[in-house]
Design a protein around this motif. Structure first.
Motif, short mmCIF file in Angstrom:
data_model
loop_
_atom_site.label_atom_id
_atom_site.label_comp_id
_atom_site.label_asym_id
_atom_site.label_seq_id
_atom_site.Cartn_x
_atom_site.Cartn_y
_atom_site.Cartn_z
N HIS A 1 -0.20 12.40 -7.28
CA HIS A 1 -0.35 11.20 -8.42
C HIS A 1 0.87 10.72 -8.86
CE1 HIS A 1 -4.67 12.60 -7.29
NE2 HIS A 1 -4.72 10.94 -7.60
N ARG A 2 1.71 11.59 -9.50
CA ARG A 2 2.96 11.16 -10.34
C ARG A 2 3.78 10.45 -9.46
NH1 ARG A 2 5.00 15.93 -11.94
NH2 ARG A 2 6.29 16.10 -10.09
N VAL A 3 3.87 10.73 -7.92
CA VAL A 3 4.88 9.90 -7.19
C VAL A 3 4.10 8.67 -7.00
CG1 VAL A 3 5.64 9.92 -4.56
CG2 VAL A 3 5.89 11.86 -5.99
N SER A 4 2.88 8.32 -6.88
CA SER A 4 2.05 7.29 -6.75
C SER A 4 2.08 6.42 -7.91
CB SER A 4 0.48 7.56 -6.31
OG SER A 4 0.26 8.16 -5.07
N ARG A 5 2.12 6.99 -9.01
CA ARG A 5 2.15 6.07 -10.10
C ARG A 5 3.72 5.46 -10.12
NH1 ARG A 5 -0.60 10.47 -12.65
NH2 ARG A 5 1.58 11.13 -13.50
N ARG A 6 4.47 6.37 -9.86
CA ARG A 6 5.92 5.93 -10.04
C ARG A 6 6.22 4.92 -8.87
NH1 ARG A 6 9.45 11.55 -10.79
NH2 ARG A 6 8.70 11.81 -13.15
N GLY B 1 0.74 -1.18 -0.12
CA GLY B 1 0.05 0.00 -0.01
C GLY B 1 0.99 1.15 0.09
N LEU B 2 0.27 2.34 -0.47
CA LEU B 2 1.17 3.48 -0.56
C LEU B 2 0.45 4.59 0.33
CD1 LEU B 2 1.43 3.70 -4.45
CD2 LEU B 2 3.30 2.93 -2.80
N VAL B 3 1.16 5.48 0.77
CA VAL B 3 0.73 6.77 1.73
C VAL B 3 1.60 7.96 0.92
CG1 VAL B 3 0.29 7.81 3.78
CG2 VAL B 3 0.31 5.31 3.90
N VAL B 4 0.86 8.95 0.19
CA VAL B 4 1.30 10.00 -0.46
C VAL B 4 0.56 11.31 0.21
CG1 VAL B 4 2.10 10.83 -2.42
CG2 VAL B 4 2.16 8.36 -2.23
N SER B 5 1.06 11.90 1.06
CA SER B 5 0.15 12.82 1.86
C SER B 5 0.36 14.14 0.82
CB SER B 5 0.73 13.04 3.08
OG SER B 5 1.95 13.53 3.35
N LYS B 6 -0.48 15.14 1.57
CA LYS B 6 -0.24 16.25 0.79
C LYS B 6 0.72 17.12 1.08
CE LYS B 6 -5.27 17.82 0.54
NZ LYS B 6 -6.35 18.46 1.27
N ALA B 7 1.56 16.57 2.01
CA ALA B 7 2.95 17.09 2.21
C ALA B 7 3.89 17.03 1.12
CB ALA B 7 3.51 16.71 3.50
N VAL B 8 3.69 16.13 0.25
CA VAL B 8 4.45 15.63 -0.78
C VAL B 8 4.30 16.74 -2.02
CG1 VAL B 8 4.99 14.16 -2.78
CG2 VAL B 8 4.44 13.38 -0.42
N GLY B 9 2.99 17.26 -2.02
CA GLY B 9 2.87 18.34 -3.21
C GLY B 9 1.16 18.39 -3.42
N ASN B 10 0.85 19.04 -4.56
CA ASN B 10 -0.56 19.12 -4.90
C ASN B 10 -0.80 17.90 -5.48
OD1 ASN B 10 0.32 19.24 -7.66
ND2 ASN B 10 0.30 21.39 -7.83
#
Length: 122
Positions: free
Chosen positions: A58-63, A44-53
Motif C-alpha cells: 500500500h505504501r508503494v501504491s500510494r507513492r 493503473g498500478l500492479v503491486v503484487s505480493k512479491a513486493v512485500g506485505n
C-alpha cells in the motif's frame, strides 16, 4: 489520488495495455504504455505480493499513484499506462521511484521534453 476517469479499472483494460503496448523495464518498476486507446489518459498500478506485505504494498501504491497523478497532464491524450512495481520498489524512496518513472517515460518518448511536438505550422 487519480481522478475516476484517469484510472484503468477492468482486467481487460490492463490486459490490453500490457499485451498490446510498449514495455520498458527499470530497476524498481516496469512501465507498459499504449498510445491512443481512448479520449482520456489513464493509468493503473500492479503491486503484487512479491513486493512485500500489505503495508509495504500500500505504501508503494500510494507513492506511485501520487507520482503518476503529477505526470498525467504531461502525457499525450488518450494514452494508457500500467505501472508494475518490482520487489526493489519496497525499499525505494519516492524520489527513486519518480526517477525510474521519468526514465521509463523518456525511453518511451512520453515525457514532454522528448515528444516530437514541432508546434504550429508557420
Amino acid at each position: 489520488m487519480l481522478p475516476a476517469n484517469a484510472r484503468l479499472r477492468r482486467s481487460e483494460e490492463f490486459r490490453a495495455v500490457m499485451r498490446g503496448g510498449a514495455r520498458v523495464g527499470r530497476r524498481r518498476l516496469v512501465l507498459h504504455a499504449l498510445a491512443r486507446c481512448g479520449e482520456h489518459t489513464k493509468a493503473g498500478l500492479v503491486v503484487s505480493k512479491a513486493v512485500g506485505n500489505s503495508v509495504v504494498r500500500h505504501r508503494v501504491s500510494r507513492r506511485l499513484r501520487h507520482l503518476v497523478a503529477a505526470r498525467l497532464g504531461t502525457l499525450p491524450p488518450g494514452s494508457a499506462l500500467v505501472i508494475r512495481a518490482l520487489p526493489a520498489a519496497a525499499t525505494a524512496t519516492s524520489a527513486e521511484l519518480g526517477a525510474d518513472l521519468d526514465a521509463a517515460l523518456r525511453r518511451l518518448s512520453l515525457a514532454p521534453s522528448l515528444r516530437h511536438d514541432n508546434g504550429p505550422a508557420v
